[in-house]
Design a protein around this motif. Structure first.
Motif, PDB file in Angstrom:
ATOM      1  N   ARG A 112     -38.547  -4.426  36.923  1.00  0.00           N
ATOM      2  CA  ARG A 112     -39.990  -3.643  36.662  1.00  0.00           C
ATOM      3  C   ARG A 112     -40.150  -2.643  38.153  1.00  0.00           C
ATOM      4  NH1 ARG A 112     -45.330  -4.087  36.508  1.00  0.00           N
ATOM      5  NH2 ARG A 112     -46.110  -2.946  37.879  1.00  0.00           N
ATOM      6  N   ASN A 113     -39.303  -1.725  38.788  1.00  0.00           N
ATOM      7  CA  ASN A 113     -38.552  -0.822  39.683  1.00  0.00           C
ATOM      8  C   ASN A 113     -37.401  -1.831  39.884  1.00  0.00           C
ATOM      9  OD1 ASN A 113     -38.734   1.423  40.786  1.00  0.00           O
ATOM     10  ND2 ASN A 113     -40.534   0.824  42.438  1.00  0.00           N
ATOM     11  N   GLU A 114     -36.708  -0.609  39.344  1.00  0.00           N
ATOM     12  CA  GLU A 114     -34.667  -0.835  39.669  1.00  0.00           C
ATOM     13  C   GLU A 114     -34.525   0.311  41.383  1.00  0.00           C
ATOM     14  OE1 GLU A 114     -32.207   2.041  37.766  1.00  0.00           O
ATOM     15  OE2 GLU A 114     -34.453   3.024  36.733  1.00  0.00           O
ATOM     16  N   ASN A 115     -35.587   0.587  41.509  1.00  0.00           N
ATOM     17  CA  ASN A 115     -35.718   1.528  43.150  1.00  0.00           C
ATOM     18  C   ASN A 115     -35.815   0.650  44.324  1.00  0.00           C
ATOM     19  OD1 ASN A 115     -35.592   4.516  42.908  1.00  0.00           O
ATOM     20  ND2 ASN A 115     -37.490   4.189  41.774  1.00  0.00           N
ATOM     21  N   ASN A 116     -35.804  -0.778  43.902  1.00  0.00           N
ATOM     22  CA  ASN A 116     -36.028  -1.780  45.029  1.00  0.00           C
ATOM     23  C   ASN A 116     -34.323  -2.827  44.712  1.00  0.00           C
ATOM     24  OD1 ASN A 116     -38.441  -0.653  46.029  1.00  0.00           O
ATOM     25  ND2 ASN A 116     -39.708  -2.114  44.284  1.00  0.00           N
ATOM     26  N   LEU A 117     -34.155  -2.633  43.921  1.00  0.00           N
ATOM     27  CA  LEU A 117     -33.036  -3.569  43.669  1.00  0.00           C
ATOM     28  C   LEU A 117     -32.170  -3.806  44.786  1.00  0.00           C
ATOM     29  CD1 LEU A 117     -31.820  -2.428  40.111  1.00  0.00           C
ATOM     30  CD2 LEU A 117     -33.170  -4.539  40.733  1.00  0.00           C
ATOM     31  N   SER A 149     -17.590 -14.193  45.866  1.00  0.00           N
ATOM     32  CA  SER A 149     -18.258 -15.870  45.177  1.00  0.00           C
ATOM     33  C   SER A 149     -19.143 -15.217  44.489  1.00  0.00           C
ATOM     34  CB  SER A 149     -18.567 -16.360  46.873  1.00  0.00           C
ATOM     35  OG  SER A 149     -19.442 -15.773  47.093  1.00  0.00           O
ATOM     36  N   GLU A 150     -20.701 -16.111  44.471  1.00  0.00           N
ATOM     37  CA  GLU A 150     -21.496 -15.179  43.554  1.00  0.00           C
ATOM     38  C   GLU A 150     -21.983 -14.647  44.110  1.00  0.00           C
ATOM     39  OE1 GLU A 150     -24.853 -18.180  41.576  1.00  0.00           O
ATOM     40  OE2 GLU A 150     -24.945 -18.388  43.263  1.00  0.00           O
ATOM     41  N   PHE A 151     -22.434 -13.838  42.968  1.00  0.00           N
ATOM     42  CA  PHE A 151     -23.088 -12.638  43.613  1.00  0.00           C
ATOM     43  C   PHE A 151     -25.055 -12.346  42.447  1.00  0.00           C
ATOM     44  CE2 PHE A 151     -19.376 -10.919  44.759  1.00  0.00           C
ATOM     45  CZ  PHE A 151     -19.767 -10.251  45.464  1.00  0.00           C
ATOM     46  N   GLY A 152     -25.524 -11.778  42.824  1.00  0.00           N
ATOM     47  CA  GLY A 152     -26.260 -12.072  41.907  1.00  0.00           C
ATOM     48  C   GLY A 152     -27.491  -9.983  42.638  1.00  0.00           C
ATOM     49  N   LEU A 153     -28.029  -9.673  41.261  1.00  0.00           N
ATOM     50  CA  LEU A 153     -28.713  -8.260  41.050  1.00  0.00           C
ATOM     51  C   LEU A 153     -29.982  -8.726  41.633  1.00  0.00           C
ATOM     52  CD1 LEU A 153     -28.407  -5.025  42.140  1.00  0.00           C
ATOM     53  CD2 LEU A 153     -28.307  -5.822  39.169  1.00  0.00           C
ATOM     54  N   PHE A 154     -30.462  -8.294  42.578  1.00  0.00           N
ATOM     55  CA  PHE A 154     -32.433  -8.574  42.810  1.00  0.00           C
ATOM     56  C   PHE A 154     -33.283  -8.373  42.846  1.00  0.00           C
ATOM     57  CE2 PHE A 154     -29.992 -12.273  44.385  1.00  0.00           C
ATOM     58  CZ  PHE A 154     -29.737 -13.459  43.391  1.00  0.00           C
ATOM     59  N   GLU A 155     -34.809  -7.811  42.704  1.00  0.00           N
ATOM     60  CA  GLU A 155     -35.422  -6.918  42.972  1.00  0.00           C
ATOM     61  C   GLU A 155     -36.501  -7.576  44.336  1.00  0.00           C
ATOM     62  OE1 GLU A 155     -39.070  -4.383  40.513  1.00  0.00           O
ATOM     63  OE2 GLU A 155     -37.597  -6.572  39.251  1.00  0.00           O
ATOM     64  N   ASP A 156     -36.418  -6.371  45.538  1.00  0.00           N
ATOM     65  CA  ASP A 156     -37.392  -6.987  46.175  1.00  0.00           C
ATOM     66  C   ASP A 156     -39.115  -6.761  45.862  1.00  0.00           C
ATOM     67  OD1 ASP A 156     -38.318  -6.963  48.717  1.00  0.00           O
ATOM     68  OD2 ASP A 156     -36.910  -5.378  50.081  1.00  0.00           O
ATOM     69  N   ILE A 157     -39.630  -7.960  46.784  1.00  0.00           N
ATOM     70  CA  ILE A 157     -40.982  -8.052  45.490  1.00  0.00           C
ATOM     71  C   ILE A 157     -42.096  -8.428  46.675  1.00  0.00           C
ATOM     72  CG2 ILE A 157     -40.887  -8.013  43.271  1.00  0.00           C
ATOM     73  CD1 ILE A 157     -40.942 -11.830  44.264  1.00  0.00           C
ATOM     74  N   THR A 158     -41.313  -7.422  48.408  1.00  0.00           N
ATOM     75  CA  THR A 158     -41.854  -8.170  49.612  1.00  0.00           C
ATOM     76  C   THR A 158     -43.159  -7.240  49.581  1.00  0.00           C
ATOM     77  OG1 THR A 158     -40.688  -6.616  50.452  1.00  0.00           O
ATOM     78  CG2 THR A 158     -39.792  -8.678  50.542  1.00  0.00           C
ATOM     79  N   VAL A 159     -44.323  -7.718  50.109  1.00  0.00           N
ATOM     80  CA  VAL A 159     -45.641  -7.184  50.436  1.00  0.00           C
ATOM     81  C   VAL A 159     -45.571  -5.373  49.828  1.00  0.00           C
ATOM     82  CG1 VAL A 159     -47.505  -6.605  51.353  1.00  0.00           C
ATOM     83  CG2 VAL A 159     -46.451  -9.061  51.419  1.00  0.00           C
ATOM     84  N   ASP A 160     -44.614  -4.837  51.063  1.00  0.00           N
ATOM     85  CA  ASP A 160     -44.540  -3.339  51.244  1.00  0.00           C
ATOM     86  C   ASP A 160     -44.129  -2.726  49.899  1.00  0.00           C
ATOM     87  OD1 ASP A 160     -45.139  -3.296  53.976  1.00  0.00           O
ATOM     88  OD2 ASP A 160     -42.874  -3.789  54.311  1.00  0.00           O
ATOM     89  N   HIS A 161     -43.304  -3.393  48.925  1.00  0.00           N
ATOM     90  CA  HIS A 161     -42.768  -2.983  48.019  1.00  0.00           C
ATOM     91  C   HIS A 161     -43.771  -3.091  47.034  1.00  0.00           C
ATOM     92  CE1 HIS A 161     -38.717  -2.046  48.919  1.00  0.00           C
ATOM     93  NE2 HIS A 161     -38.370  -3.118  49.729  1.00  0.00           N
ATOM     94  N   ILE A 162     -45.341  -4.244  46.938  1.00  0.00           N
ATOM     95  CA  ILE A 162     -45.696  -4.362  46.023  1.00  0.00           C
ATOM     96  C   ILE A 162     -47.461  -3.191  46.260  1.00  0.00           C
ATOM     97  CG2 ILE A 162     -47.765  -5.837  45.287  1.00  0.00           C
ATOM     98  CD1 ILE A 162     -45.267  -8.444  45.958  1.00  0.00           C
ATOM     99  N   ILE A 163     -46.789  -3.096  47.757  1.00  0.00           N
ATOM    100  CA  ILE A 163     -47.822  -1.769  48.124  1.00  0.00           C
ATOM    101  C   ILE A 163     -47.659  -0.503  47.230  1.00  0.00           C
ATOM    102  CG2 ILE A 163     -48.657  -0.918  49.649  1.00  0.00           C
ATOM    103  CD1 ILE A 163     -49.114  -3.574  51.034  1.00  0.00           C
ATOM    104  N   ASP A 164     -46.420  -0.086  47.014  1.00  0.00           N
ATOM    105  CA  ASP A 164     -45.869   0.941  47.106  1.00  0.00           C
ATOM    106  C   ASP A 164     -45.884   0.937  45.441  1.00  0.00           C
ATOM    107  OD1 ASP A 164     -45.010   1.835  49.038  1.00  0.00           O
ATOM    108  OD2 ASP A 164     -43.070   1.164  49.331  1.00  0.00           O
ATOM    109  N   GLU A 165     -45.785   0.136  44.635  1.00  0.00           N
ATOM    110  CA  GLU A 165     -45.847   0.663  43.468  1.00  0.00           C
ATOM    111  C   GLU A 165     -47.329   0.304  43.121  1.00  0.00           C
ATOM    112  OE1 GLU A 165     -44.354  -3.536  40.909  1.00  0.00           O
ATOM    113  OE2 GLU A 165     -42.672  -2.998  42.826  1.00  0.00           O
TER     114      GLU A 165
END
Length: 175
Positions: A112-117, A149-165
């Motif tokens: 949704r927002n690659e700036n939060n990756l 080991s295992e790696f993942g590319l995740f999007e941060d969806i904490t409250v601060d990022h939701i407010i910014d969006e």
């Protein structure tokens, strides 16, 4: 001679030829099979499945592999995976001194927002944010690790990022 090497080794073989008068000639030969991770400093390997690794120091050559999957360990709280999810399993038989820089080319439409990756690495039973850079122009995220080991590319969806969006929508204050 043809084939796909399956091990880093010196493969010995004998070539024999026979001419029309049954004269035989033989010659012992060998082929040295190298891995994709040679010894040296700042050794770049890849891209392997969209992943490029840079080893700060490789002391003994080996073979480095990357496998991707749509399933893996659940993201940590406050993060979500892309659609579709992509996990990376990285391993090597090379001997090395850390750190290693891991860079992954990603598809920005998966998020949704690659700036939060964040590039996360599963270490000691938990996800650790190892992100060192995020290039949203070229869709490359990098991190530094000392093991694989295992790696993942995740999007941060904490409250601060939701407010910014929500703020980025420039909605009328009465809505």
């Amino acid at each position: 001679i043809f084939g796909t090497p399956t091990a880093i080794e010196t493969a010995n073989f004998t070539v024999q030829v026979v001419d029309a008068t049954n004269h035989v000639a033989t010659k012992d030969l060998s082929i040295v099979v190298h891995g994709n991770t040679p010894p040296g400093s700042n050794v770049a390997v890849g891209p392997l499945g969209g992943v490029t690794l840079t080893f700060s120091q490789v002391t003994q050559e080996g073979q480095t592999t990357v496998a991707s999957s749509s399933s893996g360990t659940t993201p940590p709280s406050g993060f979500k995976f892309g659609n579709p999810p992509t996990y990376y399993s990285i391993s090597t038989t090379a001997q090395f001194n850390p750190p290693i820089t891991v860079c992954i080319n990603y598809n920005d439409t998966q998020f949704r927002n690659e700036n939060n990756l964040k590039l996360m690495h599963f270490e000691n039973g938990q996800w650790v944010n190892v992100t060192t850079s995020l290039d949203t122009t070229n869709n490359i995220i990098c991190g530094q690790v000392s093991s694989f080991s295992e790696f993942g590319l995740f999007e941060d969806i904490t409250v601060d990022h939701i407010i910014d969006e929500v703020r980025s929508f420039n909605l009328d204050p009465d809505i």
